[in-house]
Design a protein around this motif. Structure first.
Motif, PDB file in Angstrom:
ATOM      1  N   VAL A  28       9.187  13.681   3.083  1.00 27.64           N
ATOM      2  CA  VAL A  28       8.414  13.170   1.942  1.00 27.64           C
ATOM      3  C   VAL A  28       7.277  14.149   1.648  1.00 27.64           C
ATOM      4  CG1 VAL A  28       8.943  10.743   2.478  1.00 27.64           C
ATOM      5  CG2 VAL A  28       6.832  11.768   3.343  1.00 27.64           C
ATOM      6  N   THR A  32       2.351  11.325  -0.240  1.00 27.40           N
ATOM      7  CA  THR A  32       2.941  10.027   0.105  1.00 27.40           C
ATOM      8  C   THR A  32       2.330   9.502   1.398  1.00 27.40           C
ATOM      9  OG1 THR A  32       4.991  10.625  -1.016  1.00 27.40           O
ATOM     10  CG2 THR A  32       5.109   8.830   0.586  1.00 27.40           C
ATOM     11  N   ARG A  35      -1.071   8.141   0.721  1.00 26.90           N
ATOM     12  CA  ARG A  35      -1.017   6.808   0.087  1.00 26.90           C
ATOM     13  C   ARG A  35      -0.722   5.721   1.104  1.00 26.90           C
ATOM     14  NH1 ARG A  35       2.027   9.373  -4.836  1.00 26.90           N
ATOM     15  NH2 ARG A  35       0.281   9.621  -6.276  1.00 26.90           N
ATOM     16  N   TRP A  36       0.161   6.014   2.054  1.00 26.29           N
ATOM     17  CA  TRP A  36       0.440   5.031   3.102  1.00 26.29           C
ATOM     18  C   TRP A  36      -0.800   4.812   3.964  1.00 26.29           C
ATOM     19  CZ3 TRP A  36       5.506   7.803   4.905  1.00 26.29           C
ATOM     20  CH2 TRP A  36       6.524   7.568   3.980  1.00 26.29           C
ATOM     21  N   ARG A  41       0.433   2.326  -0.897  1.00 27.02           N
ATOM     22  CA  ARG A  41       1.886   2.117  -0.963  1.00 27.02           C
ATOM     23  C   ARG A  41       2.395   1.863   0.439  1.00 27.02           C
ATOM     24  NH1 ARG A  41       4.295   5.442  -5.797  1.00 27.02           N
ATOM     25  NH2 ARG A  41       2.615   4.971  -7.245  1.00 27.02           N
ATOM     26  N   PRO A  43       6.006   2.381   2.947  1.00 26.99           N
ATOM     27  CA  PRO A  43       7.307   3.045   3.023  1.00 26.99           C
ATOM     28  C   PRO A  43       8.455   2.039   3.069  1.00 26.99           C
ATOM     29  CG  PRO A  43       6.229   3.086   5.151  1.00 26.99           C
ATOM     30  CD  PRO A  43       5.255   2.485   4.181  1.00 26.99           C
TER      31      PRO A  43
END
Length: 92
Positions: A28, A32, A35-36, A41, A43
């Motif tokens: 990824v 990403t 953001r996690w 967000r 996964p």
């Protein structure tokens, strides 16, 4: 219990992995991972499996935000047992 993002950060630190390194290992973008880690967000379950393998934790630990030790497992089983007993009292 801490958030998924906080636990992910902790696991990365323990594994001496940067966001970029982790991103490359699981396929990824590093954005990403950011953001996690900031709980913007989450996964997919497929990615959770990859994260768990790379970070040497279980999928359940990632999702629950805590390392599952014998003590934690004993407490959870004990709580479940108490709930079943209470439920039995209500039913009878």
């Amino acid at each position: 219990m801490i958030s998924f993002g906080e636990y992910l950060k902790t696991c990365c630190c323990k594994a001496n992995l940067t966001q970029t390194q982790l991103a490359e290992l699981i396929g990824v973008q590093s954005q990403t991972i950011w953001r996690w880690e900031h709980n913007e967000r989450e996964p997919s379950l497929n990615v959770i499996k990859k994260l768990a393998k790379v970070l040497n934790v279980t999928e359940e630990e990632l999702l629950n935000g805590e390392k599952i030790t014998d003590w934690v497992l004993t407490v959870k089983i004990s709580q479940s047992y108490k709930e079943v007993i209470e439920l039995g009292k209500v039913v009878s």
